[in-house]
Design an enzyme around this catalytic site. Structure first.
Site, PDB file in Angstrom:
ATOM      1  N   VAL A 172       0.840  -1.204   0.000  1.00  0.00           N
ATOM      2  CA  VAL A 172       0.000   0.000   0.000  1.00  0.00           C
ATOM      3  C   VAL A 172       0.875   1.255   0.000  1.00  0.00           C
ATOM      4  O   VAL A 172       0.651   2.189  -0.779  1.00  0.00           O
ATOM      5  CB  VAL A 172      -0.958  -0.001   1.202  1.00  0.00           C
ATOM      6  CG1 VAL A 172      -1.857   1.230   1.172  1.00  0.00           C
ATOM      7  CG2 VAL A 172      -1.802  -1.269   1.210  1.00  0.00           C
ATOM      8  N   TYR A 173       1.882   1.270   0.842  1.00  0.00           N
ATOM      9  CA  TYR A 173       2.793   2.416   0.893  1.00  0.00           C
ATOM     10  C   TYR A 173       3.489   2.608  -0.447  1.00  0.00           C
ATOM     11  O   TYR A 173       3.532   3.720  -0.979  1.00  0.00           O
ATOM     12  CB  TYR A 173       3.826   2.202   2.001  1.00  0.00           C
ATOM     13  CG  TYR A 173       4.863   3.296   2.096  1.00  0.00           C
ATOM     14  CD1 TYR A 173       4.552   4.526   2.658  1.00  0.00           C
ATOM     15  CD2 TYR A 173       6.161   3.105   1.600  1.00  0.00           C
ATOM     16  CE1 TYR A 173       5.497   5.537   2.736  1.00  0.00           C
ATOM     17  CE2 TYR A 173       7.104   4.106   1.673  1.00  0.00           C
ATOM     18  CZ  TYR A 173       6.776   5.314   2.245  1.00  0.00           C
ATOM     19  OH  TYR A 173       7.711   6.317   2.314  1.00  0.00           O
ATOM     20  N   ALA A 174       4.039   1.536  -1.004  1.00  0.00           N
ATOM     21  CA  ALA A 174       4.734   1.642  -2.281  1.00  0.00           C
ATOM     22  C   ALA A 174       3.797   2.157  -3.363  1.00  0.00           C
ATOM     23  O   ALA A 174       4.182   2.997  -4.192  1.00  0.00           O
ATOM     24  CB  ALA A 174       5.331   0.293  -2.673  1.00  0.00           C
TER      25      ALA A 174
END
Length: 244
Positions: free
Chosen positions: A154-156
């Site tokens: 999700v962060y990436a």
């Protein structure tokens, strides 16, 4: 412009400025002569950050996840410094681990701050810069924007989105005299690493695979101090011992 104070006479605003990369960025710009508005929702931490930087630092308490407060950023920053030459969109959240181990609420919160708020902040400040036909927009991205990091999907994904946003807006804005660029660091010693998988953090610490926020700030300062005819559109920096 003095070589010792290359940003003398400039004004800047930095989000997420009470700690980490945001604080280091604000301090580097203030040390270079700029007046800097530090933006954060943590009033106590913001007060300490401004005291540590000195008289060139001005606090602005904003909760960027509150739409009304988010939309007031430019107006309130201009009330403090009169004009805005540099905007550093730095505020963000980290969400790592397996996708199935997170919640829809956590995903919404992180994407809202990492993507929507950055876009809204840049949208907010650009008309002011376009009207003056000058300005610099800097965005804190991540090495994760350049590699499908398996422990942080999700962060990436949020950083891939922002990397695209930076590169496309840059192409729209250069004709107005505005430079848009991002810095994409590998693992930085900040509070965000508290959410890293424990084994990954231990591995990074043991191998010397972390960099300091102040080192990122020096790259940002390099980007800002190039001649106006040069744009550093994206810098990827990582500890020498760290490789995906």
């Amino acid at each position: 412009m003095s070589p010792s104070f290359p940003l003398q006479g400039k004004t800047a605003a930095v989000t997420g400025a009470a700690s980490g990369i945001g604080f280091a960025s604000a301090k580097a710009m203030a040390d270079a002569g700029a007046r800097v508005v530090l933006i954060d929702r943590d009033a106590a931490a913001l007060e300490k950050a401004c005291a540590a930087i000195g008289h060139h630092a001005l606090p602005l308490v904003l909760d960027l996840l509150d739409p009304a407060q988010c939309n007031s950023l430019l107006e309130r920053a201009l009330a403090l410094v009169g004009q805005l030459d540099i905007f550093h969109a730095n505020a963000g959240l980290y969400l790592g681990g397996d996708l199935l181990g997170t919640t829809p609420q956590a995903i919404d919160r992180m994407l809202n701050l990492n993507v929507n708020v950055v876009m809204k902040n840049v949208h907010n400040v650009l008309p002011h810069m376009v009207g003056r036909r000058t300005g610099d927009i800097l965005v804190t991205s991540s090495l994760a924007a350049h590699y499908p990091t398996p422990w942080e999907p999700v962060y990436a994904s949020s950083k891939w989105a922002i990397d695209c946003f930076v590169q496309t807006v840059r192409r729209q804005m250069f004709k107005h005299g505005i430079r848009v660029g991002s810095v994409s660091p590998g693992p930085v010693v900040t509070g965000l690493l508290a959410d890293w998988p424990a084994e990954k953090l231990a591995e990074a610490r043991a191998s010397g695979s972390l960099i300091e926020a102040a080192e990122v700030a020096q790259v940002l300062l390099f980007m800002l101090t190039r001649p106006r005819g040069m744009t550093i559109r994206d810098v990827v920096l990582m500890p020498t011992n760290f490789d995906l």
